[in-house]
Structures are given as structure tokens and as C-alpha cells.
Design a protein around this motif. Sequence first.
Motif, PDB file in Angstrom:
ATOM      1  N   MET A   4      42.058  35.010  42.246  1.00 44.15           N
ATOM      2  CA  MET A   4      41.771  34.062  41.172  1.00 44.15           C
ATOM      3  C   MET A   4      42.366  34.542  39.851  1.00 44.15           C
ATOM      4  O   MET A   4      43.010  33.776  39.121  1.00 44.15           O
ATOM      5  N   TRP A   5      42.148  35.830  39.513  1.00 41.24           N
ATOM      6  CA  TRP A   5      42.667  36.346  38.249  1.00 41.24           C
ATOM      7  C   TRP A   5      44.185  36.478  38.297  1.00 41.24           C
ATOM      8  O   TRP A   5      44.854  36.321  37.262  1.00 41.24           O
ATOM      9  N   LYS A   6      44.728  36.753  39.465  1.00 42.19           N
ATOM     10  CA  LYS A   6      46.194  36.759  39.576  1.00 42.19           C
ATOM     11  C   LYS A   6      46.767  35.382  39.273  1.00 42.19           C
ATOM     12  O   LYS A   6      47.747  35.240  38.533  1.00 42.19           O
ATOM     13  N   ASN A   7      46.156  34.338  39.861  1.00 47.22           N
ATOM     14  CA  ASN A   7      46.605  32.973  39.596  1.00 47.22           C
ATOM     15  C   ASN A   7      46.424  32.613  38.125  1.00 47.22           C
ATOM     16  O   ASN A   7      47.291  31.951  37.524  1.00 47.22           O
ATOM     17  N   ALA A 179      42.833  25.467  31.095  1.00 48.33           N
ATOM     18  CA  ALA A 179      43.310  24.734  32.276  1.00 48.33           C
ATOM     19  C   ALA A 179      43.645  25.690  33.425  1.00 48.33           C
ATOM     20  O   ALA A 179      43.323  25.427  34.588  1.00 48.33           O
ATOM     21  N   ALA A 180      44.294  26.812  33.097  1.00 46.98           N
ATOM     22  CA  ALA A 180      44.661  27.784  34.136  1.00 46.98           C
ATOM     23  C   ALA A 180      43.422  28.404  34.773  1.00 46.98           C
ATOM     24  O   ALA A 180      43.395  28.654  35.987  1.00 46.98           O
ATOM     25  N   ARG A 185      40.100  28.794  39.609  1.00 44.40           N
ATOM     26  CA  ARG A 185      38.826  28.738  40.319  1.00 44.40           C
ATOM     27  C   ARG A 185      38.857  27.681  41.416  1.00 44.40           C
ATOM     28  O   ARG A 185      38.367  27.897  42.530  1.00 44.40           O
ATOM     29  N   PHE A 186      39.436  26.518  41.110  1.00 40.49           N
ATOM     30  CA  PHE A 186      39.488  25.433  42.098  1.00 40.49           C
ATOM     31  C   PHE A 186      40.381  25.810  43.270  1.00 40.49           C
ATOM     32  O   PHE A 186      40.045  25.549  44.433  1.00 40.49           O
ATOM     33  N   ILE A 191      39.858  28.956  49.519  1.00 37.74           N
ATOM     34  CA  ILE A 191      40.183  30.217  50.179  1.00 37.74           C
ATOM     35  C   ILE A 191      38.908  31.015  50.450  1.00 37.74           C
ATOM     36  O   ILE A 191      38.735  31.610  51.529  1.00 37.74           O
ATOM     37  N   LYS A 192      37.974  31.023  49.466  1.00 36.44           N
ATOM     38  CA  LYS A 192      36.699  31.721  49.664  1.00 36.44           C
ATOM     39  C   LYS A 192      35.904  31.091  50.801  1.00 36.44           C
ATOM     40  O   LYS A 192      35.280  31.788  51.609  1.00 36.44           O
ATOM     41  N   GLN A 193      35.927  29.739  50.863  1.00 39.91           N
ATOM     42  CA  GLN A 193      35.202  29.060  51.939  1.00 39.91           C
ATOM     43  C   GLN A 193      35.769  29.417  53.311  1.00 39.91           C
ATOM     44  O   GLN A 193      35.030  29.657  54.268  1.00 39.91           O
TER      45      GLN A 193
END
Length: 475
Positions: A4-7, A179-180, A185-186, A191-193
Motif C-alpha cells: 500500500m505504501w509503495k503504491n 487521491a493516491a 488503500r482501495f 489483495i488483502k482479501q
Amino acid sequence: MKIMWKNFLFSISVIFTVTTVSLAILYFVMPIYYEYTKLNGIKHEFGEITNELDKKSLEEMRGKIDKQLFKGQEAITLILSDQNGKIIHPYFGEENDSFSIKLGDQGETKIVDSSDTMDVELSGSNRVKEMTSSIKDNQGTHYLLTGLYSLQPISDASAVLLQIYPFLLVIDFLIGGIAAYFYSRFSTKRIKQISMATNQMLSLDHTIKCEIKGKDELALLAQDINQLDQTLLTTIDALKAEVAKVEGIERSKAEFMRVTSHELKTPVASLMGIIDGMIYNVGKFKDREYYLAVCKEILQQQADMIQNVLTVSKLDMFSLEETNQEVFSLKEVIEDKLKTYRLLAEVNQVELIVHLEECFVKGNKDELGKVINNLLSNAFRYTKTNGQIDLFLDQHTLVIENQAVKVLSKEELSQIFEPFYRPDFSRNRETGGSGLGLFIVKQILDKQEWNFSFKELEGTRMCFSIYFDTERVII
């Protein structure tokens, strides 16, 4: 670092870079683009004016020039002169043969008195340029039309842009960052699911599946994981079934060896007692000639039993693929076995009725021969005196019927294929055999994957039927 933080960092870096480059391009390109568009507009308007004045009378030219002069569309100052350079328009009387034109700081046009030559005074700008075009009036006289224009400098606008650039960058950074963040998160939520569902799949629960949303790569990944999980579960179930099957076979082998040991131990003990009696000349065992014959018969029975045990062991060792599979005539195999049993039928006063059609099958010829031999042997052993045995063969079925000494009950039929099982009325080895014949028949037919049945008919007859697999019957 989490994805998430990479994205998030990647997205905000892209947004910041694109914004900075866009503002830099705007700062350097805007003046060039402004000058290009304004110049094209001025050229287009000057061309339209030239077309309107061409082939008109001099008075019409002056009137149109006056109208165009005070419109102020593109701030073009028009001057009409003859071929000698004398200014025809603007015209202010005979006493003023010449005049001067002054361009103010804001680009407005002022007409002032001058000497005999035309003087253009530029104020606050050095970007005044001119365009000329040759026209003629309705009488064919040629004139020179000159258009003076000035492009407003855009340096002030560029300077203002440069001042507000930091604020624009900060605003873009904040908006882009928010926005990023939500996009990261979205995008990682699914992926987490999938990761959670994959961890739950370790419990081998058939109901757990990855939720498939959309038609993108993550949806394809979830679908592939579900297919992989289903394949693994199916494979695990198959392995469990195979393990249970192997365990059952091992238990059957252990039970078989236990029963075999018991079946061999009793005759050996009897044989040892007879031999001891003959050695010590005890009672009836003094008749050695008779009891030697008895010993030989017991040994022959044990040899037959050992041979059957070895046959069963070989059947367990080899699978269907490992045995010799060939196409052969089942009719010929049966006819070869019947040579002995036809004589036996005459001796035992049994009516043997045979109806054989040609039937070519694919299988192990030797093993099918053992099946035929055991079935015929059982039929003759348990057929009453003056009874009847029917043997029927067509392309799909082999049937052996006999008028039995005693019809087997349902309980006896359920146990008849167990090793060393003999019905109560056939406990005598001389009439009941070793109890391995039908067990061997079942093992061979199961390995060949051919269905069979053994049942009672009409209350007096027993019928054994073999149904050949249509895919392995050669017509």
C-alpha cells in the motif's frame, strides 16, 4: 515496506513529477504559442482586409479602412500609399501631405501632424512589425497597403505564473497525495482479501473461496487461486481415498496371511501325527501303505493350496497396466479348457450343454484361463449327480449355470468370495476344495475391470455371469 505504501509513494511521485513538468512546459511554451496564435490571427485578418479592398474605388477603400481602423479587432494600423510612396490614406487635407502615427504604451493609435515624411513613433515596445500587400482599385491603379501591428509582451504573465507556481505545486501535492492514499488503500484491499482467503484455505475447508470482483488481473488471480485450491483438494481427497484403499489392502493381506497360516497349520499337524504313528507302529498306523497314500494326498492338497496362494500374491503384485494385455479368442480358451471337463462330465454323469459364439476380447489370456478353469471346476464340484451344466458365450456375456447340490443362501453368497471360505455343506476338503477358487476369480475380474454376478435361479440352479467391457470387446 507494505505494498500500500509503495503504491502511495509511487503514485504521489508520479503526480508531483507530472505537475512540475507541466508547469515548466507551460512557462516556456506559453509565450511562443501566444505569439504564434496572435500572428496567425493578424495575418488572417490582414488577408481578409486586403481581399475586401482589392478592386474597390479609392473612396470605398478609404471608407473601409476607416471602419477597420476604429474597430480595434487586432490593433492593426492600415496605411494606403501609391506606387511613389505618397500616403493616400489617412488623409487630412492638402496642407498636410504627410503625418505621423504614434503607438502608445497600451497599443492605441494616435494620428499627429508631421513633416513631409511618414514617421512611426513606438512607445514602450520594440515588437511593432508591418505587413504589406499590393492591391488595385476598380480602374486598375496599383496601391501599396501597409499594416502595422504590435504584439503585447507576455513576460508579465510569465512572471505572475512563476510567483504562483509554489502554491500550485503545494495544492497539487495535497490533492494528489489524498487521491493516491485512497487509491492505494482501495487497490490493496482486494489483495488483502485474497491473502486472507488463501491463509484460510490452509484448513482445507471446501467452502472457502476467493471472492471474484471485476474482470481485471486481480479477478483472474482470485479465479486461478480458486481453481488451484479445488485441484489440491481433489488431489488430497484422491490421495486419502488411495491411502484408505492401500490400508484396506494391507489389512486384507494380513488377514489373508493369518487365515493361510491357519489353513496350512492344521493339515501339517495332521500329517505330522500320521507320520509319528507310522514311525512308532501305533495302532492303525501300522498299515504304512495306506497311510503313505493318505500323506501323499494331504501333501498334494497343500501343494495345490500353496500354488493358489502364490497366484493370489502375483495378482496383488501386478496392476492391470503391468500385466500382458492382448487380443485373443475367448471361445478358443474355453474350448481348450473343456477338453478335460467333457471327460469329467461323462465320468460324473453330468450333462454338459455348451453354446459358444466367437468373441475376441483384450486382456490377460492366462488369467482369463484361470477364471474359466476355476468356474468350471466349481460347477462340476457342486453339481448333483445326473445334473446339468450350461455354458453360454456371446460377444458380451459368459454364463455358467449348474443344478447345484444345494443352493447358496444370501448370507453364503455375501461371503463366497472371501479367501478360504467354504459353505457348511462343503467343509470336507475332498468336495469343498481349498476355498480360494472364487476368491482368485474375483481378484482377476476386478483387476480386468469386468463386472460379474453370482446368483440363484429358479431355486435349484446357480448362475455365474461375466459381463465384458464393450470398449475391450473386439468385434
